[in-house]
Design an enzyme around this catalytic site. Structure first.
Site, PDB file in Angstrom:
ATOM      1  N   LEU A   1       9.403 -13.849 -10.738  1.00 36.91           N
ATOM      2  CA  LEU A   1      10.108 -13.180 -11.645  1.00 36.91           C
ATOM      3  C   LEU A   1      11.233 -14.115 -11.873  1.00 36.91           C
ATOM      4  O   LEU A   1      12.197 -14.472 -10.840  1.00 36.91           O
ATOM      5  CB  LEU A   1      10.506 -11.714 -10.946  1.00 36.91           C
TER       6      LEU A   1
ATOM      7  N   CYS B   1       0.752  -1.143  -0.126  1.00 39.66           N
ATOM      8  CA  CYS B   1       0.067  -0.039   0.029  1.00 39.66           C
ATOM      9  C   CYS B   1       0.751   1.186   0.133  1.00 39.66           C
ATOM     10  O   CYS B   1       2.251   1.191  -0.050  1.00 39.66           O
ATOM     11  CB  CYS B   1      -0.931   0.006   1.182  1.00 39.66           C
TER      12      CYS B   1
ATOM     13  N   ARG C   1      -4.838   1.345  -0.664  1.00 36.55           N
ATOM     14  CA  ARG C   1      -4.803   0.129  -0.594  1.00 36.55           C
ATOM     15  C   ARG C   1      -4.708  -0.925  -1.690  1.00 36.55           C
ATOM     16  O   ARG C   1      -5.158  -0.539  -3.006  1.00 36.55           O
ATOM     17  CB  ARG C   1      -5.890  -0.356   0.277  1.00 36.55           C
TER      18      ARG C   1
ATOM     19  N   GLU D   1       3.708  -6.426   4.339  1.00 35.87           N
ATOM     20  CA  GLU D   1       3.136  -8.056   4.874  1.00 35.87           C
ATOM     21  C   GLU D   1       4.014  -8.277   5.925  1.00 35.87           C
ATOM     22  O   GLU D   1       5.115  -8.277   5.967  1.00 35.87           O
ATOM     23  CB  GLU D   1       3.416  -8.916   3.471  1.00 35.87           C
TER      24      GLU D   1
ATOM     25  N   VAL E   1      11.808 -10.748 -18.282  1.00 29.08           N
ATOM     26  CA  VAL E   1      12.064  -9.574 -19.155  1.00 29.08           C
ATOM     27  C   VAL E   1      12.873  -9.857 -20.354  1.00 29.08           C
ATOM     28  O   VAL E   1      13.865 -10.863 -20.317  1.00 29.08           O
ATOM     29  CB  VAL E   1      12.406  -8.484 -18.598  1.00 29.08           C
TER      30      VAL E   1
ATOM     31  N   ASP F   1      -3.223  -9.303   8.345  1.00 28.81           N
ATOM     32  CA  ASP F   1      -2.082  -8.976   9.237  1.00 28.81           C
ATOM     33  C   ASP F   1      -2.076  -7.521  10.007  1.00 28.81           C
ATOM     34  O   ASP F   1      -1.437  -7.298  10.674  1.00 28.81           O
ATOM     35  CB  ASP F   1      -0.891  -9.194   8.443  1.00 28.81           C
TER      36      ASP F   1
ATOM     37  N   ALA G   1      -5.193  -4.630  -2.161  1.00 24.76           N
ATOM     38  CA  ALA G   1      -5.578  -5.690  -1.233  1.00 24.76           C
ATOM     39  C   ALA G   1      -4.981  -7.186  -1.552  1.00 24.76           C
ATOM     40  O   ALA G   1      -5.134  -7.498  -2.850  1.00 24.76           O
ATOM     41  CB  ALA G   1      -7.147  -5.932  -1.731  1.00 24.76           C
TER      42      ALA G   1
END
Length: 616
Positions: free
Chosen positions: A262, A2, A50, A80, A293, A103, A52
């Site tokens: 990734l 966020c 936010r 997190e 990429v 959390d 989510a």
């Protein structure tokens, strides 16, 4: 993930300042595209955007804890906490009750239970603000490794704070100003912890908390790297690292939204992808999705250089096939890299023109494409800093240089494959005033003075502990900030398992001889994950994030630089050396102009769009 912001004022009533708070919060809409929230009281005002990820319905913010109609605590929180389920269970045993599954609520109750000591119990990536209406005090907290950004600006009667400088600068009382020290910080590759470049602004240092009260601001460190004797033998060390990695990846797969990895085909991202594939399969959630990429024609026309000996594509595909991942290449062309809209978006995301040129634009475009299919991505970032992967870790000249080793290795020019320097086009008088060598030397001495050491650390072991510390507290911050800004610019949460503080602390204290026991870079990581990797990937030599080799990119930079040279009103012109600019814009673009051109063009756009004042 966020965006957070807020304003504390002890001499004014903020309950009527909704418009200002909305403006500050709106600057971070890209960090939180799913919802916006405000909370205002007499002396405190919090804003939140936010994204989510966990408990989409119940985790709305700012979030409060109330009792008998009285507000006990308020938070605006980004990040997190990966061990929130264990903490929730412990808190429930202690009598706490919860109304959501988020959390965020666990963080609030953890503070109510343990006070400031709650920070030591959190495992994750986070930046948060807590306001206690009872004591009228604010707490700002940042995770141990500085994965999530957090800035603050003291005022005569309180403080302004935000996930990014732009949120703070949206307050009408402030104007963006950068002095000589700020400009030196911007240009050099030093990344001083706590330095925010903008005058009057500070960054909450990793592993620190900032307490704000009527009496002012106090700063406290709650975590730092410490030096301890390593008593495990090699076999035990490898097993312990693997055990940690299994637990870390398993925890970081928690999400109520689509998740991916990734994948570059290097050891770091391949290890994370392979471990994630195994964990997801065990949970019945597979297969893992992965993204890489690439550039148009890059693999077919690849030319080895000092840093990159092989293209990523074939190795990424080999790993994806090995773990049966759902893999996709995001292929970019030069037109996309040079698109003014894309480059403006990158500059807006970063707040400062201190990045890696086309590497920043391609990262932004990669994340933008991934966000169309996923909300969370696991990355292999930071393994090089933890395990000693960069080539200059193994270059005696760079290791023993009396400066940061990446500077001794000439990173700013070599990263772009140009061999030039970032400051090549700047005015000689300006460079004399900034004294970049002196500034770098001062920051280097400060960093060395912090290094924890053992009496038994001598010779190479002592120096390599210093090198590791410099990377884990300085260099990694450059890359973590880059990844956070590029990902959050499109609302993608990127998690970095190798930054788990348990792993960082353990490997920091393993002897250098163990880290290179097989005569290679990242020996411990390779040994700990070889069983889940194809040999070609496990044995691949380190290759940094790719940079386009298309000659049209250099030509486009050259053309833009010529336009700037012809524009007498360009705000960056007073900072440039006219002779160097004339030479760089002469017929025939050369690779050596690339780092300098990218910096100067970025600075010009930054000064023009932000209205920043330079007080030099």
């Amino acid at each position: 993930m966020c965006g957070i912001t807020g304003w504390i004022s002890y001499d004014h009533d903020l309950s009527g300042q909704r418009a200002t708070l909305e403006a500050m919060t709106e600057t971070m809409a890209c960090r939180g595209p799913d919802a916006a929230g405000l909370w205002l009281d007499t002396h405190a005002a919090f804003g939140h955007r936010r994204l989510a990820v966990i408990d989409p319905d119940g985790g709305k913010q700012p979030m409060t804890v109330t009792h008998d109609g009285r507000t006990l605590l308020v938070t605006t929180y980004s990040g997190e906490v990966y061990n929130y389920r264990e903490l929730r269970a412990e808190l429930e045993q202690l009598g706490h009750t919860f109304r959501t599954h988020s959390d965020t609520e666990v963080v609030l109750h953890a503070y109510l239970q343990w006070g400031e000591a709650f920070a030591e119990r959190l495992n994750g990536m986070y930046a948060l603000a807590l306001w206690d209406p009872r004591s009228r005090q604010l707490l700002l907290l940042r995770d141990r490794m500085g994965i999530k950004p957090l800035y603050y600006h003291p005022t005569p009667d309180g403080v302004l704070f935000g996930s990014e400088p732009k949120a703070i600068l949206a307050h009408p009382s402030l104007r963006p100003t950068v002095d000589a020290e700020g400009l030196a910080e911007l240009i050099t590759f030093t990344k001083t912890p706590g330095h925010a470049v903008y005058q009057g602004m500070h960054e909450v240092r990793p592993g620190h908390l900032v307490r704000v009260g009527r009496g002012g601001v106090t700063v406290k460190r709650y975590w730092a790297l410490t030096a301890r004797e390593h008593t495990d033998d090699l076999g035990t060390t490898v097993v312990h690292i693997r055990t940690l990695l299994d637990d870390i990846v398993d925890r970081q797969l928690i999400a109520d939204v689509p998740l991916c990895t990734l994948l570059s085909g290097g050891l770091d991202s391949s290890a994370i992808t392979a471990l994630a594939a195994g964990a997801l399969a065990a949970q019945g959630r597979g297969p893992v999705r992965s993204f890489a990429v690439d550039f148009t024609g890059y693999t077919e026309n690849f030319r080895p250089d000092e840093l990159r000996g092989t293209p990523d594509g074939p190795y990424a595909h080999a790993l994806a096939e090995h773990v049966r991942a759902e893999h996709q290449d995001i292929v970019l062309d030069t037109a996309a890299l040079m698109d003014p809209g894309h480059r403006a978006a990158v500059l807006a995301a970063r707040d400062l023109p201190n990045g890696f040129g086309d590497g920043d634009t391609s990262l932004y475009l990669l994340f933008k494409a991934i966000r169309e299919q996923s909300t969370v991505a696991l990355s292999g970032e930071s393994a090089d800093e933890v395990f000693g992967g960069y080539r200059w870790f193994h270059d005696p000249e760079a290791v023993h240089a009396d400066t940061f080793p990446w500077i001794a290795a000439g990173l700013s020019g070599r990263f772009a494959g140009g061999g030039g320097t970032r400051e090549a086009l700047l005015d000689r008088g300006l460079l004399g005033k900034l004294d970049l060598p002196g500034y770098t030397a001062r920051r280097y001495r400060e960093a060395l003075a912090e290094v924890p050491r053992l009496d038994s650390d001598t010779g190479l072991q002592r120096r390599m502990r210093e090198i590791s510390y410099l990377h884990l507290t300085r260099f990694v911050q450059i890359l973590l900030d880059r990844k956070d800004r590029a990902s959050m610019a499109v609302g993608l949460e990127v998690r970095v398992p190798f930054c788990d503080h348990r792993l960082v602390d353990y490997v920091f204290n393993t002897p250098w001889s163990m880290k290179v026991f097989d005569g290679r870079e990242k020996s411990l990581l390779r040994a700990a994950t070889r069983d889940v990797l194809p040999d070609a990937v496990a044995d691949r030599v380190k290759s940094p994030y790719p940079s386009t080799q298309d000659p049209r990119y250099l030509e486009a930079l050259h053309d833009e630089l010529k336009e700037l040279a012809a524009d007498r009103a360009a705000p960056v012109r007073p900072l440039l050396d006219s002779g160097a600019l004339a030479q760089a814009t002469a017929d025939g673009a050369t690779p050596g102009i690339r780092p300098g051109a990218e910096l100067v063009l970025g600075m010009n756009a930054w000064l023009r769009t932000t209205g920043t004042t330079l007080e030099l």
